[in-house]
Enzyme design. Structure first.
Site, PDB file in Angstrom:
ATOM      1  N   LYS A  36      41.297  37.282  40.750  1.00 39.40           N
ATOM      2  CA  LYS A  36      41.071  37.518  39.325  1.00 39.40           C
ATOM      3  C   LYS A  36      41.360  38.980  38.999  1.00 39.40           C
ATOM      4  CE  LYS A  36      36.270  37.859  40.635  1.00 39.40           C
ATOM      5  NZ  LYS A  36      35.159  37.060  41.135  1.00 39.40           N
ATOM      6  N   TYR A 247      38.339  71.898  32.180  1.00 40.98           N
ATOM      7  CA  TYR A 247      37.369  71.791  31.085  1.00 40.98           C
ATOM      8  C   TYR A 247      35.970  72.159  31.561  1.00 40.98           C
ATOM      9  CZ  TYR A 247      40.534  69.116  28.031  1.00 40.98           C
ATOM     10  OH  TYR A 247      41.543  68.704  27.224  1.00 40.98           O
TER      11      TYR A 247
HETATM   12  C1  LIG Z   1      34.857  37.175  42.440  1.00 43.81           C
HETATM   13  C2  LIG Z   1      34.315  35.979  43.114  1.00 43.81           C
HETATM   14  C3  LIG Z   1      34.471  35.805  44.489  1.00 43.81           C
HETATM   15  C4  LIG Z   1      34.997  36.891  45.388  1.00 43.81           C
HETATM   16  O1  LIG Z   1      33.968  37.815  45.556  1.00 43.81           O
HETATM   17  P1  LIG Z   1      34.119  39.128  46.459  1.00 43.81           P
HETATM   18  O2  LIG Z   1      32.769  39.731  46.394  1.00 43.81           O
HETATM   19  O3  LIG Z   1      35.147  39.973  45.788  1.00 43.81           O
HETATM   20  O4  LIG Z   1      34.518  38.702  47.800  1.00 43.81           O
HETATM   21  C5  LIG Z   1      34.059  34.610  45.039  1.00 43.81           C
HETATM   22  N1  LIG Z   1      33.510  33.647  44.273  1.00 43.81           N
HETATM   23  C6  LIG Z   1      33.305  33.793  42.947  1.00 43.81           C
HETATM   24  C7  LIG Z   1      32.673  32.697  42.175  1.00 43.81           C
HETATM   25  C8  LIG Z   1      33.705  34.963  42.318  1.00 43.81           C
HETATM   26  O5  LIG Z   1      33.484  35.117  41.009  1.00 43.81           O
END
Ligand SMILES: *Cc1c(COP(=O)(O)O)cnc(C)c1O
Length: 347
Positions: A36, A247
């Site tokens: 994602k 800054y």
């Molecule tokens: C993002 C996600 C993962 C992966 O999680 P990580 O902590 O990045 O390994 C797995 N399952 C679900 C439902 C997620 O939303």
């Protein structure tokens, strides 16, 4: 003609693949990949293609736009949409080769009525109270008429191995998985895999660990860095002792110093928390960040390093575990905040 990019992300796909193989070996079961947020900022398409070559056949995205962006993947790679599907998504959902992870009674009813018998996954909430059907009222009858491929749940505290909620969620989930013998079962993200094989069920969904994050003590020493941000030197300056940089004049030279100004800033995800804390590398030698990070610029002290020239590429220290400790940001934020201005260079 497109001007050259002044900053780039070197992305080590060989390290990504090695990390994925570690999760598969550690879990001992079929292993997918969470991709994602555009593959946690690395490019979901490149990630999916490289992991497909390793044998990965499931990739997770949040929504149908992200699914569509993966449309050109190898055809036997299943894209699973974690946020499920609603009425507005349906036209896209029925035209893209991807399947929803259904997480509510409404979504189940919608897919039963309009999904055309296509496969789906199911998310059960076992105690996180985020997405999914509540474990309490669950019965297998709720899924009648659906072609359920994988039933999922997600751990709230997997990054704290001793947290009592881990075993509670696992046991609740095990009862549900046992009631659905025809479906596969998945509970573990990266940190969940680290908890041990009694959390693996028949499929796992690692994300952060693939991209170089260290999700738990069990993974220490096994995860390779994947992402290397680099920026070009815009300018070199001689800063006399007593002068300040940047800054707010938050850094003052205690000696005559050689300062390099880099073409990267907080708009690129190199956030202000790295001010006077982060570092870059010049030919392997650390050059500390001095002064406050600007929107598009960072100053580093190269008095003690080989002197770079204007136009040279310099790498920022971005080992996720160290950078998280240094900045107070999570390893996830460190990856997903990297902005859109980097050119991605895949190795
Ligand atoms: C993002 C996600 C993962 C992966 O999680 P990580 O902590 O990045 O390994 C797995 N399952 C679900 C439902 C997620 O939303």
């Amino acid at each position: 003609m497109t001007p050259p990019s002044p900053l780039r992300l070197r992305i080590d796909l060989g390290a990504l693949a090695a990390n994925w193989r570690w999760f598969r070996a550690r879990s001992g079961v079929d292993t997918g990949a969470a991709a994602k947020a555009d593959g946690y900022g690395l490019g979901a398409r490149a990630v999916a293609e490289r992991l497909h070559a390793e044998g990965c056949r499931s990739v997770y995205v949040s929504n149908w736009r992200e699914a569509q962006a993966l449309a050109c993947r190898p055809s036997d790679m299943r894209v699973r949409v974690l946020h499920g599907v609603d009425a507005a998504d349906l036209p896209a959902a029925l035209s893209v080769n991807a399947q929803p992870v259904l997480g509510s009674h409404e979504q189940i009813a919608l897919w039963r009525a309009h999904g055309g018998g296509r496969p789906c996954d199911i998310m059960i909430d076992t105690g996180m109270n985020r997405l999914g059907l509540d474990w309490r009222g669950f019965s297998a009858d709720l899924l009648s008429g659906l072609d359920v491929d994988i039933v999922h749940s997600h751990l709230a505290c997997a990054d704290e191995p001793a947290h009592p909620l881990n075993a509670v969620q696992r046991d609740r989930f095990a009862a549900i998985a046992a009631a659905l013998p025809g479906a596969r079962a998945a509970l573990a993200s990266s940190a969940g895999v680290c908890l041990g094989t009694d959390y693996a069920f028949s499929h796992v969904r690692p994300g952060i660990g693939l991209y170089g994050g260290v999700p738990g003590p069990a993974a220490a020493g096994h995860i390779r860095q994947v992402v290397y941000p680099e920026a070009r030197v815009l300018q070199l300056r001689d800063v006399p002792a007593g002068d300040s940089v940047g800054y707010g004049a938050t850094w003052t030279a205690r000696r005559d110093s050689r300062i390099a100004v880099l073409n990267v800033g907080y708009a690129d995800g190199y956030l202000r928390t790295f001010s006077n804390r982060g570092a870059a590398r010049v030919e392997g030698v650390a050059a500390p960040v001095v002064g406050r990070i600007s929107m598009d610029l960072v100053a580093i002290d190269v008095t003690d390093t080989p002197c770079p020239a204007a136009g040279d590429w310099v790498g920022l220290d971005y080992d996720l575990e160290t950078a998280a400790a240094q900045s107070g940001l999570s390893q996830y934020e460190l990856l997903t905040s990297l902005g859109a201005r980097y050119e991605r260079v895949y190795l």
